[in-house]
Each structure stands twice: as C-alpha cells, then as structure tokens.
Design an enzyme around this catalytic site. Structure first.
Site, PDB file in Angstrom:
ATOM      1  N   ASP A 179      26.978  62.346  61.641  1.00 51.09           N
ATOM      2  CA  ASP A 179      27.598  61.348  60.763  1.00 51.09           C
ATOM      3  C   ASP A 179      29.002  61.088  61.306  1.00 51.09           C
ATOM      4  OD1 ASP A 179      28.720  59.923  58.639  1.00 51.09           O
ATOM      5  OD2 ASP A 179      28.989  61.725  57.401  1.00 51.09           O
TER       6      ASP A 179
ATOM      7  N   HIS B   6      30.556  64.429  62.763  1.00 51.08           N
ATOM      8  CA  HIS B   6      30.149  65.542  61.918  1.00 51.08           C
ATOM      9  C   HIS B   6      28.671  65.822  62.208  1.00 51.08           C
ATOM     10  CE1 HIS B   6      29.951  67.357  57.567  1.00 51.08           C
ATOM     11  NE2 HIS B   6      29.851  68.257  58.496  1.00 51.08           N
TER      12      HIS B   6
ATOM     13  N   GLY C 202      29.812  50.141  54.019  1.00 48.09           N
ATOM     14  CA  GLY C 202      29.751  51.214  55.019  1.00 48.09           C
ATOM     15  C   GLY C 202      28.390  51.892  55.038  1.00 48.09           C
ATOM     16  N   ILE C 203      27.905  52.196  56.243  1.00 46.89           N
ATOM     17  CA  ILE C 203      26.584  52.808  56.400  1.00 46.89           C
ATOM     18  C   ILE C 203      26.522  54.197  55.743  1.00 46.89           C
ATOM     19  CG2 ILE C 203      27.120  53.725  58.707  1.00 46.89           C
ATOM     20  CD1 ILE C 203      23.680  52.405  57.559  1.00 46.89           C
ATOM     21  N   ASP C 204      27.681  54.900  55.692  1.00 46.09           N
ATOM     22  CA  ASP C 204      27.698  56.218  55.045  1.00 46.09           C
ATOM     23  C   ASP C 204      27.401  56.089  53.547  1.00 46.09           C
ATOM     24  OD1 ASP C 204      30.098  54.835  54.881  1.00 46.09           O
ATOM     25  OD2 ASP C 204      31.382  56.610  55.098  1.00 46.09           O
ATOM     26  N   ARG C 205      27.952  55.027  52.925  1.00 46.46           N
ATOM     27  CA  ARG C 205      27.677  54.800  51.503  1.00 46.46           C
ATOM     28  C   ARG C 205      26.185  54.491  51.299  1.00 46.46           C
ATOM     29  NH1 ARG C 205      31.613  50.190  49.540  1.00 46.46           N
ATOM     30  NH2 ARG C 205      30.535  50.552  47.571  1.00 46.46           N
TER      31      ARG C 205
ATOM     32  N   ASP D  60      32.051  59.850  47.044  1.00 41.95           N
ATOM     33  CA  ASP D  60      32.227  60.363  48.406  1.00 41.95           C
ATOM     34  C   ASP D  60      33.727  60.330  48.714  1.00 41.95           C
ATOM     35  OD1 ASP D  60      32.238  60.998  51.087  1.00 41.95           O
ATOM     36  OD2 ASP D  60      30.594  59.658  51.622  1.00 41.95           O
TER      37      ASP D  60
END
Lengths: 205, 205
Positions: A5, A12, A72-75, A89
C-alpha cells in the site's frame, strides 16, 4: 503473497502476517523479484511501477463506477473491505467514509493530526500545543491546550457518531484516535484485508 | 465614544455607528487625540498603547476570575455581551464559547477559513479547493471539493448544534458561516456591544 500500500511517504508492505515500511524517497522497487500486488496514491511512484512487470496494480480490478473520480484508491479499498461501517483512516489526512450494505454512501476529508497541529501553531504561537487525546469530551474546555484538542477531536467525534454506525479505525494515527473513539474497532490491516478480497474476487492468485 | 478592537492584523474602530479598519503594520495610534476605549490580543500593539494616555484598555475593568488565564480578551468580551448563547467568532481562528445564564461554561478553538484552506492544500495539491459554503450538510460528499468542505464545516456544525443553544455569529468570516448556520443570529458588532456594556458597568464615560 506480497502486498503493498503506497502512500505519499512510504511503501507499506505485508508479507504473510509481517508488515514493514520503506521510504518512497530511497526505496528501489526494482530490487524485488517476487510478484507484488499494490495500490498507490503516489503518482511519481506509479510512473516507475508501471515499467516493472512483477508489480501488479490491483486498482485495475475494482468496479470504480461506485466511487468518484478523484477519490483516493486507499479509501476505495478500505470501503471494499467492509459491508456496514463508518471508516476512519487517520494518516496525513483523516478520511471518513460510509459503507452501507456494501454500498459506498460518500465520505469526507479532515486534516490529520500533524497537519492540524501545524495549523494551530501557524494561527498563533499561543496555540502551539500537542493535542490532549485524554480529553474529557463531555466538558467544555477552560484552557488553551484542551480548547484546541476539543476543536480538533470533538468536532470530528460529534459528526462521526451522528451516523450511528460501527466505527472502524485504521491508519498511522489510529491508536491515538482510539482514545477518543473508545468503542471503535481498530483494524491496522484494513487496507490489506480489502486488497486480499479484491485479489480473491479477481482470481489474481 | 471611540471604540477599538485590535487583532493580529488590524485595528477595528467603531465611531458611533460607523466602523472601519486600520492595518496594524502601518497605523500610528498616536495620531488619535480623542479617548479610545480598546481591547487588544496583539502584544506588540499593547506595548505601544500602554505609553499613550488617551488609549484606555478596558480589559482592566472585567472580572477575569470567571475565565482562564490564556483566554483571548476578544472571546471574553463577546461572552460578556450575552446571557445564553453559543458564540462563534470566525476570524483567523474560529472560537466557540458557551455562556449560560451569564456564566462562561468553556469554549474551544477551531481553525479559521483561510487557515483550514491552507491546511488541506499543504496535505496534498489534490485538496487545493476553496470551500463550498452552499454544501448540503445532509448528504455525504462524493467529490473532492465537497469532501473537504464537509470535513471543515459539517464537523463544526454537528458539534455546535449538539449544545442546543441559540447560535450567535460574529467575526470577519461570519457571513460565510451563516450559509451553514442558517438559523444563527448574525451580530457583526458583538464585540463592540460587549465593550459598551463593560464601559457602562465600570462607569468609564
């Protein structure tokens, strides 16, 4: 299976159950020979990884029509991991997203702990305090440190709790926020859980 | 009677019903011959005004035992002006104070509009938007501009409204915030009202 990530400051990794971080400035992604399934919000890193065959961008396997273009792709991956929750987050920004019966209902962006600390400091040197995460949220503050801590934390708390959904905390500052969101589920590896689900669904390995 | 509320950036005068501002960097306070009743949160300006006989610091006439030591005099004077309210003073910081039956119940400090805009921009260029004050607070955002606008405004709104008190708005950004706090009382001259009450009580003129 190696997962990664990638944010604005670090790679990460999750290798089986072990996670570790590498600095985006110094880490050379080409030194890894195994397949790496990754997501990244870092456009500079993205450009490099597109040239490496063993780095597989799993964002290509998500139905993005449920989300919005600049999200965002993380969301997105965190939302994909859960069915019913309000997800906090806490990183350089604190993103708050709602998922209801597996549907993304929208979300908002709040400044992260470090960003907000700097903000108060820049408004006035008289507001240059660290935040008090042991603050009693039921008492209106009568000192400067608590006045900024309450301003930062209680406002976020009031809004999040108003949705009456299970709260899930993840991200680098999740442990600090757990002192405020006492009944929240703490899931350090939420993003990786979401990534695994996407990989499984897409039958990537 | 000439009143003056001095902040970090300007002298804000009230001459009868007319108000005007002077820049703290360029204005020479000694050019005024009339008596000026003032409050100031600006320590540099304070040092100068202490040497001028016709500038009268009315903060000396307030019972400060009800407040806390590092609380800004502008917040104290706003609280002195009202009996039952939650007061939002929207300037470089947004201060929120509660007064109940004339007693100060505590308050918190939130970043101002400009400070918060910079904060988002510094977190990521992808968050460099102006705030949408016409945001529908009942809908979770699905675009970046609304996501930061909601993060800034709805969190503050949720916390303020939870106190179930009349909301009074003042300060330089009060008009923008009134779009969010639709039922708030808008009182541009709240600080001056508070100053007048203090002057009257102390029989200064």
């Amino acid at each position: 299976m190696l997962l990664c990530d990638i944010g604005n400051t670090s790679y990460h990794f999750l290798d089986a159950e072990k996670d570790y971080k590498k600095d985006v400035k110094s880490f050379d992604a080409s030194t890894i020979n195994d397949n790496v399934y990754y997501i990244s919000v870092n456009s500079e890193v993205n450009a490099v990884l597109k040239t490496l065959k063993n780095w597989i961008d799993i964002s290509d396997f998500i139905d993005k029509s449920k989300y919005y273009e600049t999200m965002g792709i993380d969301r997105i991956v965190a939302v994909e991991a859960l069915q019913n929750a309000i997800i906090i987050d806490a990183g350089s920004a604190i993103t708050v997203d709602i998922v209801n019966n597996g549907d993304f209902k929208g979300g908002f962006i709040y400044p992260g702990v470090d960003a907000m600390r700097k903000t108060y400091k820049n408004i006035s040197p008289a507001l240059d305090y660290s935040f008090n995460f042991d603050l009693d949220l039921d008492i209106m503050p009568k000192n400067s440190q608590d006045a900024i801590s309450y301003g930062f934390l209680k406002t976020l708390y009031s809004e999040v709790m108003s949705h009456e959904l299970p709260v899930v905390l993840t991200g680098g500052n999740a442990k600090e926020l757990q002192k405020i969101f006492k009944n929240a589920f703490f899931d350090e590896k939420l993003i990786f859980d979401g990534m695994k689900q996407i990989i499984k669904k897409a039958k990537l390995c």
